[in-house]
Write an enzyme that holds these catalytic residues in place. Structure first.
Site, PDB file in Angstrom:
ATOM      1  CB  ILE A  98      24.586  50.263  64.801  1.00  0.00           C
ATOM      2  CG1 ILE A  98      24.624  49.289  63.624  1.00  0.00           C
ATOM      3  CG2 ILE A  98      24.026  49.616  66.053  1.00  0.00           C
ATOM      4  CD1 ILE A  98      25.552  48.080  63.831  1.00  0.00           C
ATOM      5  CB  CYS A  99      20.495  49.307  62.784  1.00  0.00           C
ATOM      6  SG  CYS A  99      19.165  48.477  61.894  1.00  0.00           S
ATOM      7  CG  ASP A 100      15.396  51.305  62.623  1.00  0.00           C
ATOM      8  OD1 ASP A 100      15.795  51.565  61.473  1.00  0.00           O
ATOM      9  OD2 ASP A 100      14.274  50.820  62.851  1.00  0.00           O
ATOM     10  CB  THR A 102      21.801  55.817  62.079  1.00  0.00           C
ATOM     11  OG1 THR A 102      20.997  55.020  61.206  1.00  0.00           O
ATOM     12  CG2 THR A 102      23.004  55.025  62.535  1.00  0.00           C
TER      13      THR A 102
END
Length: 196
Positions: A98-100, A102
């Protein structure tokens, strides 16, 4: 297995770890980092990792690798986890980022062959200069495709829903009711019907 860094976004995996760690699920949440030193989240929570990447026994059986976002993904030292991610993909162990996290996956080509999402396509390209998965990017809170789950930083609940579904912890109506409870703040019960 939850991979943590200094500055990890503690809220991004909090819904799902609480559900997975409940008695009767068959799962126990454990953490890993690049070393065994305590890691402090963005919210100031200090976690002592159960495992170090340096001495991780790759024969260890685990059901999924969960990678919360946070400030640590921009630090090169945390990119050592690439070896573990490769191991997961090679052995069909689901990876959820999730988020960074990715952007980290995108920079090393782990997103290119699967449908995926992130904070936004421009953000993903900026954070992952080697990313080549444009045609598989979907603008959605969370995307589950094969052994990969990815989510936008504001999609912690949808991310958790996809993980719970993938691991068969909650299914169908029970999963939808769980999601509705946390998304809407309540579930209306009228007679035998639940209104979401």
């Amino acid at each position: 297995m939850v991979f943590i860094t200094d500055g990890f976004a503690d809220w991004e995996a909090s819904y799902v770890t609480a559900e997975l760690n409940k008695q009767g699920t068959g799962f126990q949440v454990q953490t890993m980092a690049i070393d065994k030193h305590p890691k402090t989240s963005m919210g100031g929570l200090t976690v002592l990792p159960d495992y170090s990447l340096k001495d991780f026994p790759f024969k260890l059986d685990f059901a999924m690798l969960i990678m919360p976002g946070g400030t640590g993904w921009r630090e090169e030292k945390n990119h050592q986890v690439k070896k573990l991610v490769s191991f997961c993909f090679e052995h069909n162990i689901p990876v959820a980022a999730i988020c960074d996290a990715t952007a980290f996956l995108g920079n090393y080509g782990f997103l290119d062959q699967n449908k995926h999402t992130g904070n936004s396509l421009p953000y993903l390209k900026e954070g992952a200069p080697n990313y080549r998965g444009d045609e598989n990017y979907i603008e959605k809170q969370s995307v589950s495709d094969g052994c990969l789950i990815t989510a936008n930083g504001s999609g912690a609940l949808e991310f958790s829903k996809d993980i719970l579904n993938k691991l068969n912890v909650l299914k169908s109506k029970e999963l939808e009711e769980w999601y509705a409870l946390f998304k809407n703040g309540f579930i209306k019960i009228t007679g035998e019907h639940i209104e979401k």
